[in-house]
Design an enzyme around this catalytic site. Structure first.
Site, PDB file in Angstrom:
ATOM      1  CE  LYS A 143     -56.743 -26.813 -63.842  1.00 30.12           C
ATOM      2  NZ  LYS A 143     -55.451 -26.868 -64.457  1.00 30.12           N
ATOM      3  CB  CYS A 155     -59.350 -27.368 -68.182  1.00 33.15           C
ATOM      4  SG  CYS A 155     -57.598 -27.515 -68.451  1.00 33.15           S
TER       5      CYS A 155
END
Ligand code: SAJ
Length: 420
Positions: free
Chosen positions: A217, A271
C-alpha cells in the site's frame, strides 16, 4: 482469477500458523488449519490451543465455536494458502548441491516443500499462495517451480510474460512471541510477490486482519504521489514559461503510453501525503525521488495562496471567493486539505479582505478558518456574485454547473482545470 478470497488454508498450526489462522477467521474468512500432527488437529477442533500465547485460546475457542475455523491433516481446496511451517536450521543436508563444507548450517526447507507439494495437488487455478515461514532468498521461487513441475497444466508466476493461474508471494512473519495476537494485527508487513500482481493479491489476504500498513500500500500511494508531483511540477514549469498546463497535458496524453495526472493545489488526505514518508524513513538514501515528490506537492498550497494573494492585490478592495475546502472532489473531509491551508494563508495574508467560502459538503467552517475572523461560509452562487477573484480549489461536481456568464468580469483562478 481475482475472485474474492473467502476460504483460506493455513498450513502448520504452530506459533505463527495458528494465530494467523484465527486472525483470518476473525477477519471473516472460512479457515482450515492443516497440520501433520493429529494431536494438534484434535486439540484445535476442540477449541483448545496446543501452546500458551496471550489472547490466543479465547480467539481459537471462539472461532471454532462459530464454525469459522477447523483443523485437518489433509490439504483442502481453498482460495488462499498460507504456509507457516518450520524452517529449522540444520547441518544434515550437505548432500544438496552447492559445495558447502559438511556440517554448515542451512535452512531445512523440507517442510515448506512438502506443504507446496500437497498444495500443488489440490490447486484449481486462481489461488494465492503465501509463504510466511522465514526462509532464505529464492525460496518463494522454488515453491513456484516445484508447483509448476507437479502441475504442468497451470502457469506459475516465476515464468515471465504469461499471466499466472496461481499467485505466489512471501510475507515473512514479524511478530514477537507473547504479543503475537496484538502484533499480528498491527505490525507493518513486508510483502514480496513473484510479480507485483502476486504481491497485491497477497496484500488482499492480509488486509482482512492486518491493520498495520502494508508495504504494498505504501508503494501504491507513493507511486500516485510521485505522479501527481510530476503533474504539479509541469504546472510550475508551464507557469514560468507562460504556457497552459491543461493544454500541454491534454496533448501529451494523446500519446498511447502517457497519462499525466492532474496538477492541483496540493495533495491532501491521510494516505498519499503521509505514506511516502514511511518509505523515505525505511530507506532514506534510496528514496530520493519519493522524497522530492513530497517536497514538490507540499509546496503547492503556499504557491497557490501566493498567486491568489498577488492577483487580489491588483484590486484596491478585493473580495475573494474560495470554492471548495475538502481534500478532494465530492467528499466532505476537510482534514489535511490543501484547500483549507490555502484559504487560511490567503485570509492571513489579507486580514482586511473578506473571504467568502463555499463548501457544499461541509456544514460549517473548520476552527482554524473560523477563528481568523475574515472568512465567511456561504453558497457558491453568492460567493461568486459578491467577489472579484474566484479561486476554484476543489473540483466538486456541483461546481460544474456554474455558468461562464457568472464568471464574466472576474479574475478566475482555477486550480483544478475544471472550467477550462
Ligand atoms: N490529486 C491531484 N491530482 C490527481 C489525483 C489526485 O492533485 O490527478 C490529489 C487529490 O485532490 C487529493 C490527493 O491527491 O488531494 C489524494 O487523492 P486521491 O484520490 O489520489 O487518493 P486518496 O487519498 O483519496 O486515496 C488513496 C488511494 N490510493 C491510490 O490511488 C494509490 C486509495 O486507493 C487508497 O485506498 C487510499 O489512498 C488509502 O487509504 O491509502
Amino acid at each position: 482469477m481475482t475472485a474474492a478470497l473467502s476460504r483460506a488454508a493455513v498450513v502448520g498450526l504452530g506459533y505463527i500458523g495458528l494465530p494467523t489462522a484465527v486472525s483470518l477467521a476473525t477477519g471473516g474468512l472460512e479457515v482450515i488449519g492443516v497440520d501433520v500432527n493429529p494431536g494438534i488437529v484434535e486439540r484445535v477442533n476442540r477449541g483448545e490451543t496446543p501452546f500458551a500465547e496471550p489472547d490466543l485460546s479465547v480467539a481459537v475457542s471462539g472461532a471454532v465455536a462459530m464454525g469459522r475455523l477447523r483443523a485437518q491433516q489433509e490439504m483442502p481446496q481453498a482460495d488462499a494458502y498460507v504456509i507457516a511451517v518450520p524452517t529449522p536450521f540444520t547441518g544434515d543436508h550437505d548432500a544438496e548441491p552447492g559445495g558447502r563444507p559438511p556440517g554448515t548450517p542451512r535452512a531445512d526447507l523440507s517442510y515448506v516443500m512438502a506443504a507446496a507439494e500437497a498444495i500443488a495437488d489440490v490447486l484449481r487455478g486462481g489461488e494465492v499462495i503465501v509463504l510466511e515461514s522465514t526462509a532464505p532468498p529464492g525460496t518463494t521461487r522454488r515453491v513456484s517451480e516445484l508447483i509448476a513441475a507437479r502441475r504442468p497444466d497451470l502457469h506459475l508466476p516465476h515464468v515471465p510474460d504469461i499471466p499466472p493461474d496461481v499467485h505466489v508471494a512471501h510475507c515473512p512473519e514479524r511478530v514477537l512471541p507473547g504479543r503475537v495476537m496484538i502484533e499480528i494485527a498491527t505490525n507493518d508487513r513486508v510483502i514480496g510477490g513473484l510479480t507485483p500482481a502476486c504481491a497485491a493479491r497477497a496484500a488482499e489476504l492480509y488486509r482482512t486482519f492486518c491493520r498495520g500498513e502494508l508495504i504494498v500500500k505504501l508503494a501504491e500511494n507513493a507511486y500516485r504521489d510521485v505522479n501527481i508531483a510530476f503533474a504539479n511540477e509541469l504546472l510550475l514549469i508551464c507557469q514560468r514559461l507562460g504556457l497552459d498546463v491543461w493544454e500541454i497535458r491534454q496533448m501529451a496524453n494523446h500519446h498511447p503510453r502517457v497519462e499525466i495526472l492532474r496538477p492541483g493545489p496540493g495533495v491532501g488526505g491521510h494516505c498519499i501525503a503521509v505514506d511516502p514518508w514511511f518509505i523515505v524513513e525505511a530507506a532514506p538514501d534510496q528514496a530520493r525521488l519519493i522524497r522530492a515528490a513530497r517536497a514538490v506537492n507540499d509546496q503547492m498550497p503556499a504557491h497557490t495562496a501566493d498567486q491568489i494573494v498577488t492577483t487580489s492585490r491588483r484590486f484596491r478592495e478585493p473580495r475573494i471567493a474560495c470554492l471548495g475546502l475538502s481534500f478532494k472532489a465530492d467528499v466532505g473531509d476537510l482534514r489535511e486539505s490543501p484547500a483549507v491551508d490555502i484559504t487560511a494563508r490567503v485570509a492571513a495574508a489579507l486580514p482586511d479582505v473578506k473571504i467568502l467560502v463555499a463548501e457544499p459538503h461541509a456544514p460549517s467552517l473548520p476552527g482554524e478558518l473560523d477563528e481568523l475572523g475574515n472568512v465567511v461560509m456561504t453558497d457558491a452562487e453568492h460567493a461568486i456574485a459578491e467577489s472579484d477573484v474566484i479561486a476554484l480549489l476543489v473540483d466538486h461536481s456541483c461546481f460544474r454547473a456554474i455558468k461562464k456568464t457568472q464568471l464574466t468580469g472576474k479574475v478566475v483562478y482555477d486550480t483544478r482545470g475544471m472550467w477550462g
